[in-house]
Design an enzyme around this catalytic site. Structure first.
Site, PDB file in Angstrom:
ATOM      1  N   ARG A 100       0.852  -1.184   0.000  1.00  0.00           N
ATOM      2  CA  ARG A 100       0.000   0.000   0.000  1.00  0.00           C
ATOM      3  C   ARG A 100       0.884   1.230   0.000  1.00  0.00           C
ATOM      4  O   ARG A 100       1.788   1.354   0.828  1.00  0.00           O
ATOM      5  CB  ARG A 100      -0.913   0.011   1.227  1.00  0.00           C
ATOM      6  N   THR A 128      -3.632   4.746  -0.369  1.00  0.00           N
ATOM      7  CA  THR A 128      -4.492   5.498   0.540  1.00  0.00           C
ATOM      8  C   THR A 128      -4.321   6.958   0.160  1.00  0.00           C
ATOM      9  O   THR A 128      -3.206   7.466   0.142  1.00  0.00           O
ATOM     10  CB  THR A 128      -4.102   5.270   2.017  1.00  0.00           C
ATOM     11  N   ASP A 137      15.162  39.288  10.744  1.00  0.00           N
ATOM     12  CA  ASP A 137      15.353  39.328   9.297  1.00  0.00           C
ATOM     13  C   ASP A 137      14.140  39.931   8.586  1.00  0.00           C
ATOM     14  O   ASP A 137      14.269  40.734   7.669  1.00  0.00           O
ATOM     15  CB  ASP A 137      15.596  37.897   8.790  1.00  0.00           C
ATOM     16  N   MET A 185      -7.975   9.694  16.664  1.00  0.00           N
ATOM     17  CA  MET A 185      -6.803   9.377  17.492  1.00  0.00           C
ATOM     18  C   MET A 185      -5.994  10.621  17.812  1.00  0.00           C
ATOM     19  O   MET A 185      -5.979  11.568  17.040  1.00  0.00           O
ATOM     20  CB  MET A 185      -5.915   8.385  16.744  1.00  0.00           C
ATOM     21  N   LEU A 244       4.041  -4.279   7.870  1.00  0.00           N
ATOM     22  CA  LEU A 244       5.303  -3.599   8.121  1.00  0.00           C
ATOM     23  C   LEU A 244       5.187  -2.283   7.367  1.00  0.00           C
ATOM     24  O   LEU A 244       4.431  -2.176   6.418  1.00  0.00           O
ATOM     25  CB  LEU A 244       6.478  -4.407   7.567  1.00  0.00           C
TER      26      LEU A 244
HETATM   27  N1  GTP Z   1      -3.368  -0.108  14.678  1.00  0.00           N
HETATM   28  C1  GTP Z   1      -3.132   0.062  13.396  1.00  0.00           C
HETATM   29  N2  GTP Z   1      -3.970   0.816  12.689  1.00  0.00           N
HETATM   30  C2  GTP Z   1      -3.727   0.959  11.405  1.00  0.00           C
HETATM   31  C3  GTP Z   1      -2.620   0.365  10.764  1.00  0.00           C
HETATM   32  N3  GTP Z   1      -2.651   0.706   9.465  1.00  0.00           N
HETATM   33  C4  GTP Z   1      -3.717   1.494   9.303  1.00  0.00           C
HETATM   34  N4  GTP Z   1      -4.377   1.635  10.477  1.00  0.00           N
HETATM   35  C5  GTP Z   1      -5.625   2.383  10.718  1.00  0.00           C
HETATM   36  O1  GTP Z   1      -6.380   2.314   9.550  1.00  0.00           O
HETATM   37  C6  GTP Z   1      -6.721   3.627   9.118  1.00  0.00           C
HETATM   38  C7  GTP Z   1      -6.889   3.638   7.638  1.00  0.00           C
HETATM   39  O2  GTP Z   1      -5.668   3.367   7.026  1.00  0.00           O
HETATM   40  P1  GTP Z   1      -5.552   2.845   5.556  1.00  0.00           P
HETATM   41  O3  GTP Z   1      -4.352   3.480   4.972  1.00  0.00           O
HETATM   42  O4  GTP Z   1      -6.822   3.011   4.873  1.00  0.00           O
HETATM   43  O5  GTP Z   1      -5.161   1.349   5.740  1.00  0.00           O
HETATM   44  P2  GTP Z   1      -5.868  -0.031   6.142  1.00  0.00           P
HETATM   45  O6  GTP Z   1      -7.210   0.165   6.674  1.00  0.00           O
HETATM   46  O7  GTP Z   1      -4.939  -0.715   7.018  1.00  0.00           O
HETATM   47  O8  GTP Z   1      -5.889  -0.688   4.746  1.00  0.00           O
HETATM   48  P3  GTP Z   1      -6.390  -2.104   4.228  1.00  0.00           P
HETATM   49  O9  GTP Z   1      -6.653  -2.992   5.391  1.00  0.00           O
HETATM   50  O10 GTP Z   1      -5.285  -2.553   3.383  1.00  0.00           O
HETATM   51  O11 GTP Z   1      -7.601  -1.758   3.460  1.00  0.00           O
HETATM   52  C8  GTP Z   1      -5.615   4.482   9.665  1.00  0.00           C
HETATM   53  O12 GTP Z   1      -5.998   5.785   9.799  1.00  0.00           O
HETATM   54  C9  GTP Z   1      -5.368   3.828  10.991  1.00  0.00           C
HETATM   55  O13 GTP Z   1      -6.330   4.260  11.915  1.00  0.00           O
HETATM   56  C10 GTP Z   1      -1.762  -0.423  11.547  1.00  0.00           C
HETATM   57  O14 GTP Z   1      -0.793  -0.980  11.077  1.00  0.00           O
HETATM   58  N5  GTP Z   1      -2.059  -0.538  12.851  1.00  0.00           N
HETATM   59  C1  SAM Z   2      -2.314  10.092   7.170  1.00  0.00           C
HETATM   60  S1  SAM Z   2      -3.401   9.708   5.854  1.00  0.00           S
HETATM   61  C2  SAM Z   2      -2.308   9.493   4.525  1.00  0.00           C
HETATM   62  C3  SAM Z   2      -2.932   9.177   3.213  1.00  0.00           C
HETATM   63  C4  SAM Z   2      -3.785  10.246   2.551  1.00  0.00           C
HETATM   64  N1  SAM Z   2      -3.259  11.550   2.595  1.00  0.00           N
HETATM   65  C5  SAM Z   2      -5.193  10.205   3.073  1.00  0.00           C
HETATM   66  O1  SAM Z   2      -5.628  11.176   3.700  1.00  0.00           O
HETATM   67  O2  SAM Z   2      -5.843   9.209   2.846  1.00  0.00           O
HETATM   68  C6  SAM Z   2      -3.922   8.028   6.175  1.00  0.00           C
HETATM   69  C7  SAM Z   2      -5.185   7.882   6.977  1.00  0.00           C
HETATM   70  O3  SAM Z   2      -4.982   8.297   8.310  1.00  0.00           O
HETATM   71  C8  SAM Z   2      -6.174   8.864   8.776  1.00  0.00           C
HETATM   72  N2  SAM Z   2      -5.915   9.748   9.928  1.00  0.00           N
HETATM   73  C9  SAM Z   2      -5.076  10.816   9.972  1.00  0.00           C
HETATM   74  N3  SAM Z   2      -5.101  11.385  11.188  1.00  0.00           N
HETATM   75  C10 SAM Z   2      -5.975  10.672  11.953  1.00  0.00           C
HETATM   76  C11 SAM Z   2      -6.425  10.767  13.307  1.00  0.00           C
HETATM   77  N4  SAM Z   2      -6.009  11.709  14.122  1.00  0.00           N
HETATM   78  N5  SAM Z   2      -7.286   9.857  13.755  1.00  0.00           N
HETATM   79  C12 SAM Z   2      -7.718   8.848  12.938  1.00  0.00           C
HETATM   80  N6  SAM Z   2      -7.325   8.707  11.649  1.00  0.00           N
HETATM   81  C13 SAM Z   2      -6.483   9.610  11.154  1.00  0.00           C
HETATM   82  C14 SAM Z   2      -6.701   9.619   7.565  1.00  0.00           C
HETATM   83  O4  SAM Z   2      -8.055   9.861   7.650  1.00  0.00           O
HETATM   84  C15 SAM Z   2      -6.356   8.691   6.447  1.00  0.00           C
HETATM   85  O5  SAM Z   2      -7.424   7.822   6.200  1.00  0.00           O
END
Ligand code: GTP
Ligand code: SAM
Ligand code: SF4
Ligand code: SF4
Length: 713
Positions: A149, A182, A676, A281, A350
C-alpha cells in the site's frame, strides 16, 4: 476479428489493457477462489463481485500474475517455499503486507492530522528515491509480501507516482497480488487510469464529510468536488470491470462530523463501496480529547437506531476494520477501532517511512534505516536511475552467488544484509500496542511524517535503530537476544560471536572527530577514559592538581563527542526563551500583530524556522548529539507596549541526552527570523536574553529558571 479490434481501439484508455490482456483483473474470495474477469465480461456487463461458491463478502481484487510476461520456474518454486523467516515474528505473525509512505507532503491540512502551518519537511536527499522504493519493494516481495500500500502524506502529490507504481506493479510476476493506495482523492481522478494500468487494485479514499463547506473546515482547503470526481471515476471504471476495491475512510469527530454518520451509511445503499468509520486518534497539535472521540460502540448504537437490521460480516483475518452490512444494501460498513479495540493479534503489516526507516509497528518506537544500508552500495549517495542500471548489471553478474535469493527481484547487492536487519527488527516486534489509557496521555509528532496516524507519545522513536550508514555497523545476535547498534553509538570494531554480521568498514564521516580509542567497542565513556594511559608527569615537579574533567576533550586534547551509549533513554523536555527588542517608537510590533509586514507572516515564518532549526541543531553545534526529537513548539508573543516579541521554544524527546541545545537553537532561529523579516522597518533591533528557562528529565530531573531550591519543583 475486426469487431474485436474495434472494441480495443474504441474502449476507454484505462480499459484497453484489460482487454488486450496486459492487465487482467481477478477477484478472489477469502477462501482463495480466484477468477479472472474476461475482456467480454468487461465490455458487456458490469463485473459481479461475487465468489464462485457464493462467498462474496470479502471479494478482493488482486493482480493477475499471469498477465506478467512470464512466471519463471524460480518464482513457482519460491511460492512453494515456507513463508520467510525474516518476515515472521516471535508470535508467528507472517508479515505479507508492506505499507510505504512515498511522500511527507500533502495538499490538504486535515484538522485531525496536521497542524495548520504544515510540518517541516525532510531535505530531499534524505527521502527515498523511486529506484530505492522499487529495490526495497522487490526485497520484500522476494520474501513473500503480497500486498503493498502506498500512502503518505498524500501519495498522489509525488511527481513520479505513476512510474513508481508501474515499477512496483511489475513485481506481480514475482508474487505481488495487491497494489493499493491510501489517498485524499484530490488529484486522483487525473492519474487514476494510468494507475489502473500500472496495476492499482485498491483505493482507500479519505473523506470525512459530504458537505462541501464542512469539507473546507475539516481539511482547511477547497477540493470537495475534485474528491467527488475521483470517487465517480473509480465507480465508472469499476462498472467497466477495473475491479478497484474502494473503501472510504471517515474519521469521526464528535461535534464536528458525527451528524454525517447516517448520510455516509446511506451511500452504501446503492453503491458497492465500503465506508469505514475511524475512531479519532490523538497526536500533538490535533487538539484531541476523549470527549471528541466517537467510539465504535457509540457509532454502532447510533446506526442501529436507524437501521435495526445491521448485521456483522465475517472479517478477513488481517483487516484493520470490523465489517458490518445492512441487508439489501450494495456496500458495507467498516469500523477502525484503534482506540478501543486493538487488532494486533493478526497483524501482518510492516511499514517504510518516506525517509526509508522500517517500522515494524505503527505504534512502536523503534525504527531501522533501510535507506542507509541500501545506499552503502552507492557510497552513501541516493540511488538514482543510473545507479539502478549499474546495480542491475551487477545483479546479473553475481547471479550464481546468490542461490537463495531471487536475483531478478533483489537487485541490491546487499540484499542479504538488508534481510538480516529486517529479520532482526521483525523479531523485536511486540505483541500489541498500548491501550487507550496509555495512548491518550502520550506525546506525538504529526503523523503525516510516518504514514497514517500515530497516537500521542508513541511516535518519537526513543531508540532509532539505525545500524549502518556512514558510521559503520554491528549487528550482534545471540540465541536469545538481538541487538542493533543505535545510530548514536556506532561501534567501529566488529563484535564477536557466532551470529555476528558487521558492515564493511566505512569512512567515519559523521564521527570523524572521535579518536580511534574513543571509538572502540566499549560503549561506556567512563570506562573508556579510565582505561586510557595518562601522559607521564613532568620530572621533578610536585604532582599537579588533577585537571578539571573536560567531558568534550579526548585524552589527546582534541574535541570529541561524549559517549552517551550507556545512558538509558528517558523523556526529556527543555524550554528556552529570548526577546526581540525593537527601537523606541518602532512600527514593527504593530505591523507584525496586524500581519502587515511586507515580507510576510512574521510569526508564522518564525515559528517554522524555530522548528526546523531545532531539528538541525547537531549540524550547527559541533559536539551536540543528534537526538530523536518528538515535539517542538515555538510560541511568539507580540508585546506592543514593551516594543518586543517574546519567543519561547519547547523541545521534547525520548532520548539519552537533554534537548536544551535544541530549544536554544529553536528560540534563537525564531528570533533571528523576526529580525530578518523586520529589519527593513527597524534597524535598531536587539535579540536579548537567550537562555534555558525550564528543563525536565534525565538524571538531574526538573529545573526551573529563577528557583533557588529546585527540590520541590
Ligand atoms: N493499529 C493500526 N492501525 C492501522 C494500521 N494501518 C492502518 N491503520 C488504521 O487504519 C486507518 C486507515 O488506514 P488505511 O491506509 O486506509 O489502511 P488499512 O485500513 O490498514 O488498509 P487495508 O486494510 O489494506 O484496506 C488508519 O488511519 C489507521 O487508523 C496499523 O498498522 N495498525
Ligand atoms: C495520514 S493519511 C495518509 C494518506 C492520505 N493523505 C489520506 O488522507 O488518505 C492516512 C489515513 O490516516 C487517517 N488519519 C489521519 N489522522 C488521523 C487521526 N487523528 N485519527 C484517525 N485517523 C487519522 C486519515 O483519515 C487517512 O485515512
Ligand atoms: S489525512 Fe491525508 S489528506 Fe489529510 S492532512 Fe493528513 S495526509 Fe493530508
Ligand atoms: S498497532 Fe502495531 S501490532 Fe497492532 S495492528 Fe498496528 S502495526 Fe500491527
Amino acid at each position: 476479428m475486426r469487431a474485436a479490434l474495434d472494441s480495443v481501439l474504441l474502449a476507454p484508455r484505462a480499459v484497453q489493457p484489460l482487454i488486450s490482456g496486459a492487465f487482467r483483473p481477478r477477484r478472489s474470495c477469502k477462501f482463495g477462489h480466484v477468477r479472472t474477469i474476461s475482456a467480454s465480461t468487461v465490455l458487456r456487463k458490469p463485473a459481479v463481485a461475487s465468489c464462485p461458491i457464493g462467498e462474496n463478502e470479502t471479494d478482493r481484487p488482486v493482480l493477475d500474475p499471469d498477465s506478467a510476461p512470464t512466471v519463471s520456474r524460480r518464482e513457482k518454486l519460491r511460492d512453494a517455499r515456507p513463508f520467510s523467516d525474516f518476515l515472521t515474528d516471535t508470535f508467528n505473525r507472517q508479515h505479507d503486507y508492506l505499507r510505504i509512505s512515498v511522500t511527507e507532503r500533502c495538499n490538504l491540512r486535515c484538522v485531525y492530522c496536521m497542524p495548520e502551518e504544515g510540518v517541516p519537511l525532510s531535505p530531499p536527499r534524505e527521502l527515498l528515491t523511486t529506484p530505492e522504493i522499487v529495490l526495497l519493494s522487490s526485497v520484500f516481495v522476494s520474501q513473500g509480501v503480497t500486498k503493498i500500500r502506498l500512502t503518505g502524506g498524500e501519495p498522489t502529490v509525488r511527481r513520479d507516482i505513476v512510474p513508481l507504481m508501474q515499477q512496483i506493479g511489475d513485481l506481480r510476476r514475482h508474487g505481488l497480488r495487491e497494489l493499493c493506495l491510501t489517498t485524499n482523492g484530490l488529484s486522483l481522478h487525473r492519474k487514476l487510469e494510468s494507475m489502473v494500468e500500472a496495476g492499482l487494485t485498491g483505493v482507500n479514499l479519505s473523506l470525512d464529510t459530504l458537505d462541501p463547506w464542512q469539507f473546507q473546515i475539516m481539511t482547511r482547503r477547497k477540493g470537495f468536488d475534485a474528491v467527488q470526481r475521483s470517487i465517480a471515476r473509480i465507480l465508472e471504471l469499476n462498472r467497466a470491470g477495473a475491479g478497484i476495491r474502494l473503501k472510504i475512510n471517515c474519521v469521526v469527530m464528535r461535534g464536528v462530523n458525527d451528524r454525517e454518520i447516517l448520510p455516509f451509511v446511506e451511500m452504501t445503499r446503492e453503491k458497492d463501496i465500503e465506508i469505514r468509520f475511524i475512531e479519532y486518534m490523538p497526536f500533538d497539535g490535533n487538539k484531541w480529547s476523549k470527549g471528541k472521540m466517537f467510539s465504535y460502540e457509540e457509532m454502532l448504537e447510533h446506526i442501529r437506531e436507524r437501521y435495526p437490521t445491521l448485521e456483522k460480516v465475517r472479517d478477513h483475518k488481517n483487516d484493520t476494520s470490523k465489517t458490518w452490512h445492512i441487508p439489501g444494501f450494495a456496500g458495507r460498513l467498516g469500523f477502525i477501532t484503534s482506540m478501543t479495540h486493538n487488532f494486533c493479534g493478526t497483524c501482518n503489516r510492516l511499514r517504510i517511512t518516506s525517509d526509508g526507516n522500517l517500522k515494524v509497528c505503527l505504534f512502536g518506537n523503534a525504527e531501522v534505516s533501510l535507506r542507509d544500508i541500501l545506499r552503502k552500495v552507492n557510497n552513501g549517495e541516493p540511488i538514482d536511475e543510473e545507479a539502478l542500471a549499474t546495480l542491475k548489471q551487477l545483479a546479473l553478474a553475481r547471479r550464481q552467488d546468490l542461490s537463495n535469493i531471487d536475483v531478478p527481484l533483489t537487485l541490491a547487492p546487499n540484499s542479504k544484509e538488508l534481510l538480516e536487519v529486517i529479520g532482526a527488527a521483525v523479531k523485536r516486534k511486540k505483541a500489541k500496542h498500548a491501550g487507550i489509557g496509555e495512548l491518550e496521555h502520550m506525546k506525538n509528532r504529526p503523523m503525516i511524517l510516518i504514514d497514517s496516524i500515530r497516537p500521542r507519545g508513541m511516535t518519537p522513536p526513543s531508540v532509532i535503530w539505525r545500524p549502518v550508514g556512514q558510521a559503520g555497523a554491528t549487528f550482534t545476535r545471540t540465541p536469545t537476544t538481538i541487538t542493533t547498534t543505535p545510530w548514536r553509538q556506532p561501534a567501529f570494531t566488529p563484535a564477536s560471536g557466532p551470529f555476528t554480521h558487521h558492515a564493511p568498514p566505512q569512512p567515519a564521516r559523521l564521527f570523524s572527530s572521535m579518536s580511534g580509542r574513543a571509538l572502540r567497542k566499549d560503549n561506556d565513556s567512563k570506562t573508556k577514559e579510565s582505561q586510557m594511559t595518562p601522559p607521564p608527569p613532568p620530572p621533578h615537579t610536585a604532582p599537579a592538581p588533577a585537571p578539571p574533567k573536560l567531558t568534550h576533550v579526548s585524552a589527546s586534547g582534541s574535541a570529541h563527542m561524549v559517549s552517551i551509549s550507556s545512558k538509558a533513554p528517558t523523556s526529556r523536555t527543555a524550554t528556552a526563551a529570548c526577546t526581540v527588542r525593537f527601537s523606541a517608537g518602532s512600527p514593527a510590533p504593530a505591523l507584525i500583530r496586524a500581519n502587515q509586514v511586507r515580507k510576510g507572516d512574521v510569526l508564522g515564518v518564525a515559528r517554522v524556522a524555530g522548528i526546523m532549526a531545532a531539528k538541525r541543531t547537531p549540524d550547527l553545534i559541533p559536539l551536540c548529539h543528534p537526538v530523536a526529537i518528538s515535539h517542538v513548539s515555538v510560541e511568539l508573543d507580540v508585546v506592543v507596549a514593551a516594543a518586543a516579541v517574546e519567543v519561547r521554544a519547547t523541545v521534547e524527546c525520548d532520548g539519552k541526552t537533554g534537548v536544551e541545545m535544541e530549544a536554544l537553537t529553536a528560540a534563537g532561529a525564531a528570533a533571528l527570523t523576526v529580525y530578518d523579516m523586520c529589519k527593513a522597518v527597524d534597524k535598531g533591533m536587539r535579540v536579548e536574553g537567550l537562555r534555558v528557562v525550564f528543563k525536565d528529565g534525565g538524571k538531574s530531573g526538573r529545573w526551573v529558571e529563577g528557583v533557588q531550591d529546585q527540590s520541590g519543583v
